[in-house]
Design a protein around this motif. Structure first.
Motif, mmCIF file in Angstrom:
data_model
loop_
_atom_site.group_PDB
_atom_site.id
_atom_site.type_symbol
_atom_site.label_atom_id
_atom_site.label_comp_id
_atom_site.label_asym_id
_atom_site.label_seq_id
_atom_site.Cartn_x
_atom_site.Cartn_y
_atom_site.Cartn_z
ATOM 1 N N ALA A 13 44.110 4.147 -61.201
ATOM 2 C CA ALA A 13 43.564 4.161 -59.834
ATOM 3 C C ALA A 13 42.171 4.781 -59.824
ATOM 4 O O ALA A 13 41.251 4.269 -59.173
ATOM 5 C CB ALA A 13 44.507 4.934 -58.906
ATOM 6 N N VAL A 14 42.021 5.895 -60.541
ATOM 7 C CA VAL A 14 40.730 6.583 -60.584
ATOM 8 C C VAL A 14 39.662 5.699 -61.226
ATOM 9 O O VAL A 14 38.524 5.615 -60.757
ATOM 10 C CB VAL A 14 40.869 7.934 -61.325
ATOM 11 C CG1 VAL A 14 39.503 8.539 -61.632
ATOM 12 C CG2 VAL A 14 41.712 8.900 -60.498
ATOM 13 N N ALA A 15 40.060 4.966 -62.276
ATOM 14 C CA ALA A 15 39.107 4.077 -62.959
ATOM 15 C C ALA A 15 38.683 2.937 -62.027
ATOM 16 O O ALA A 15 37.499 2.573 -61.970
ATOM 17 C CB ALA A 15 39.731 3.515 -64.237
ATOM 18 N N ILE A 16 39.637 2.399 -61.283
ATOM 19 C CA ILE A 16 39.311 1.303 -60.353
ATOM 20 C C ILE A 16 38.362 1.806 -59.261
ATOM 21 O O ILE A 16 37.382 1.147 -58.909
ATOM 22 C CB ILE A 16 40.603 0.728 -59.730
ATOM 23 C CG1 ILE A 16 41.426 0.006 -60.791
ATOM 24 C CG2 ILE A 16 40.269 -0.225 -58.580
ATOM 25 C CD1 ILE A 16 42.843 -0.322 -60.361
ATOM 26 N N ALA A 18 36.297 4.279 -59.477
ATOM 27 C CA ALA A 18 34.982 4.552 -60.074
ATOM 28 C C ALA A 18 34.166 3.266 -60.198
ATOM 29 O O ALA A 18 32.946 3.271 -60.058
ATOM 30 C CB ALA A 18 35.160 5.207 -61.442
ATOM 31 N N ALA A 19 34.863 2.155 -60.442
ATOM 32 C CA ALA A 19 34.168 0.881 -60.665
ATOM 33 C C ALA A 19 33.903 0.127 -59.362
ATOM 34 O O ALA A 19 33.183 -0.869 -59.364
ATOM 35 C CB ALA A 19 34.988 0.017 -61.617
ATOM 36 N N ASN A 20 34.492 0.573 -58.253
ATOM 37 C CA ASN A 20 34.360 -0.131 -56.970
ATOM 38 C C ASN A 20 34.039 0.875 -55.868
ATOM 39 O O ASN A 20 34.941 1.396 -55.211
ATOM 40 C CB ASN A 20 35.653 -0.873 -56.627
ATOM 41 C CG ASN A 20 36.024 -1.922 -57.654
ATOM 42 O OD1 ASN A 20 35.576 -3.052 -57.574
ATOM 43 N ND2 ASN A 20 36.811 -1.522 -58.653
ATOM 44 N N SER A 21 32.763 1.140 -55.668
ATOM 45 C CA SER A 21 32.396 2.272 -54.806
ATOM 46 C C SER A 21 32.824 2.066 -53.352
ATOM 47 O O SER A 21 33.075 3.029 -52.644
ATOM 48 C CB SER A 21 30.891 2.521 -54.885
ATOM 49 O OG SER A 21 30.202 1.375 -54.444
ATOM 50 N N GLN A 135 42.614 14.300 -58.297
ATOM 51 C CA GLN A 135 42.249 13.689 -59.563
ATOM 52 C C GLN A 135 41.016 12.818 -59.357
ATOM 53 O O GLN A 135 40.947 12.047 -58.399
ATOM 54 C CB GLN A 135 43.417 12.831 -60.072
ATOM 55 C CG GLN A 135 43.295 12.371 -61.502
ATOM 56 C CD GLN A 135 43.687 13.455 -62.494
ATOM 57 O OE1 GLN A 135 44.548 14.269 -62.197
ATOM 58 N NE2 GLN A 135 43.046 13.470 -63.648
ATOM 59 N N GLY A 136 40.056 12.971 -60.241
ATOM 60 C CA GLY A 136 38.835 12.182 -60.129
ATOM 61 C C GLY A 136 38.310 11.826 -61.496
ATOM 62 O O GLY A 136 38.965 12.081 -62.513
ATOM 63 N N PRO A 137 37.113 11.234 -61.530
ATOM 64 C CA PRO A 137 36.550 10.805 -62.815
ATOM 65 C C PRO A 137 36.389 11.973 -63.797
ATOM 66 O O PRO A 137 36.452 11.780 -65.004
ATOM 67 C CB PRO A 137 35.182 10.242 -62.435
ATOM 68 C CG PRO A 137 35.206 10.045 -60.957
ATOM 69 C CD PRO A 137 36.244 10.929 -60.386
ATOM 70 N N ASP A 138 36.205 13.185 -63.287
ATOM 71 C CA ASP A 138 35.977 14.330 -64.163
ATOM 72 C C ASP A 138 37.243 15.146 -64.405
ATOM 73 O O ASP A 138 37.175 16.306 -64.812
ATOM 74 C CB ASP A 138 34.888 15.234 -63.576
ATOM 75 C CG ASP A 138 33.585 14.473 -63.364
ATOM 76 O OD1 ASP A 138 33.266 13.608 -64.209
ATOM 77 O OD2 ASP A 138 32.907 14.715 -62.349
ATOM 78 N N GLY A 160 35.709 8.411 -55.264
ATOM 79 C CA GLY A 160 36.436 8.165 -56.508
ATOM 80 C C GLY A 160 37.574 9.133 -56.779
ATOM 81 O O GLY A 160 38.260 9.016 -57.791
ATOM 82 N N GLU A 161 37.781 10.099 -55.887
ATOM 83 C CA GLU A 161 38.864 11.070 -56.097
ATOM 84 C C GLU A 161 40.089 10.700 -55.261
ATOM 85 O O GLU A 161 39.956 10.166 -54.157
ATOM 86 C CB GLU A 161 38.415 12.474 -55.697
ATOM 87 C CG GLU A 161 37.447 13.100 -56.679
ATOM 88 C CD GLU A 161 37.151 14.543 -56.318
ATOM 89 O OE1 GLU A 161 37.030 15.365 -57.244
ATOM 90 O OE2 GLU A 161 37.028 14.865 -55.121
ATOM 91 N N ILE A 162 41.274 11.012 -55.770
ATOM 92 C CA ILE A 162 42.484 10.858 -54.967
ATOM 93 C C ILE A 162 43.319 12.141 -55.002
ATOM 94 O O ILE A 162 43.310 12.892 -55.969
ATOM 95 C CB ILE A 162 43.355 9.654 -55.411
ATOM 96 C CG1 ILE A 162 43.862 9.832 -56.841
ATOM 97 C CG2 ILE A 162 42.601 8.352 -55.280
ATOM 98 C CD1 ILE A 162 44.876 8.771 -57.229
#
Lengths: 311, 155
Positions: A13-16, A18-21, A135-138, A160-162
């Motif tokens: 989910a986080v990757a998706i 990140a790729a779809n602002s 949870q986020g990209p970092d 990008g965070e959930i």
């Protein structure tokens, strides 16, 4: 991604995201579907549905922490035996939210992330000193739930965070309670919602308060904790005089607006009344004096008040 | 996407836009028009259906979330080969329907409430049906009907 995807893991989910602002997270959909239909949210925005993520819905004990998954439904929260007994305020807030149908869909995380000033889940989690996991990209970060909402419909979530879960501890000799005032008995947002939590030094009528928290919903841009309660309450049982001081502190902590659910003045007054009442019930629960189960649902608080006074 | 669901006991494979609502798929694609198009904000309950043993408002349920689900609409409440079940009969005998617009959602919500084992008590039934609005009856006859079935099913 196309217009809609249903990841199976948090990392996916986080990757998706990140790729779809422009993508938006959907859980129960009870706010977002309406917002898209009414144009308050972009109806064309791609949706990332988090309800298919393994484990994100779990409610369980993790050591001495109660772990509440972000996509646990409000109905699951209200009927969970651990929540009912150990985090009564949360169960009491859950079971007055919307209707059975809405509670079967709406999620704990969704309620926090929508961040309505009247969000039912926020005050009880705040008095239980709950911590949210984000949870986020970092990677993951933890945050006090009291600082999660930053204003009406805004939170600390970055792009990008959930929100993945909420955790809280329920020490021995602690108890909590949630009461609210509404115009209608059901299917209404809180005019005022009040959660209280008390930790005592033991059981019985004379059990002294060690720690206490009161949080107010629907009387400020976000749910707010009432400051300064420790000084008013610590070291003694909550006597009528002390509860009066709690009422005054709660009223003073309000920054209400006037709308169809009540005037600012009325909300300030009701917040004070319910704060003392909820605190008295929380103390009774902490001190083992409460045998009444959960407080009756909205509209019948007077019955609670009299049983609280007896306790 | 294509979803595979069970609707009133029948398997259905349907191409859908996953962000469409279950209500629009039921009415416009499957032509099950007993489920009513009411407020579209989750307030009135006229679109209530049962998804995997839980009542939901289908106007807010996106279909991408329910692939594989077992769905019961008002058309499936009676079961195969029957016009009405005991709850629907009770609505008739108690005069619990007037204009009838809320009735399908009311029956579906009440049926799930009964399956969940609601206390045979007027207050508990009122609370359980708080998400279903009726502008005609004043609710009393609806509560009477549901209460009579709650009691009858206990025997």
């Amino acid at each position: 991604m196309n217009g809609y995807c249903r990841p199976r893991s948090v990392s996916e989910a986080v990757a998706i995201l990140a790729a779809n602002s422009g993508a938006m997270v959907i859980a129960g959909g009870t706010d977002l579907v309406i917002d898209r239909r009414l144009g308050r949210a972009d109806p064309q925005a791609p949706l990332v549905d988090v309800t298919g993520i393994d484990g994100l819905r779990d409610v369980h004990w993790d050591g001495d922490e109660l772990h509440l998954g972000a996509t646990a439904t409000v109905r699951e929260i209200e009927s969970d035996p651990a929540v009912i007994v150990r985090a009564s305020a949360l169960a009491e807030a859950a079971r007055v939210l919307g209707s059975v149908q809405i509670r079967n869909m709406a999620t704990l995380g969704g309620n926090l992330c929508t961040a309505s000033p009247a969000a039912e889940m926020a005050p009880p989690l705040m008095v239980h000193d709950a911590v949210v996991a984000i949870q986020g990209p970092d990677g993951e970060r933890r945050w006090a739930v009291a600082d999660f909402a930053t204003g009406p419909r805004t939170t600390i979530l970055a792009s990008g965070e959930i929100l993945t879960n909420v955790r809280l501890r329920t020490p021995a000799h602690s108890g909590s309670c949630y009461l609210r005032q509404t115009v209608r008995w059901a299917m209404d947002l809180a005019g005022v919602g009040v959660a209280a939590w008390v930790l005592t030094d033991g059981t019985g009528r004379e059990a002294a308060v060690q720690e206490a928290r009161v949080a107010l919903g629907a009387v400020a841009p976000t749910a707010v904790l009432v400051p300064g309660l420790e000084a008013l309450l610590a070291g003694a049982p909550p006597t009528t005089e002390r509860l009066g001081a709690v009422s005054a502190a709660a009223s003073a902590a309000c920054k209400p607006i006037s709308d169809t659910r009540g005037t600012a003045e009325h909300r300030r007054h009701v917040a004070g009344v319910l704060a003392a009442r909820a605190l008295s019930i929380a103390h009774a629960r902490a001190a083992g004096l409460w045998s009444g189960g959960l407080a009756p649902v909205n509209g019948r608080e007077s019955a609670v008040a009299s049983s609280g006074a007896r306790a | 996407m294509r979803i595979s669901i069970t609707v009133n006991g029948d398997p259905v494979v349907q191409p859908v836009d996953p962000s469409d609502t279950l209500l629009s798929v039921l009415r416009e694609q499957l032509h099950l028009i007993g489920t009513k198009w009411g407020c579209l904000t989750g307030d009135c309950g006229a679109c209530t259906v049962i998804v995997d043993g839980r009542s939901v408002v289908s106007c807010l349920q996106t279909v991408g979330q329910i692939d594989g689900a077992d769905i019961t609409t008002i058309e499936g409440i009676a079961g195969r080969g029957r016009m009405m079940n005991d709850l629907q009969e009770a609505f008739v005998t108690h005069g619990a329907a007037q204009c009838g617009f809320c009735t399908p959602g009311m029956v579906v919500a009440a049926e799930q409430l009964l399956r969940d084992g609601v206390e045979p008590d007027g207050a508990a039934i009122r609370e359980g049906l708080a998400g279903n609005l009726c502008r005609c009856t004043g609710y009393s006859k609806i509560i009477d009907a549901v209460l009579s079935v709650a009691l009858a099913r206990m025997e």
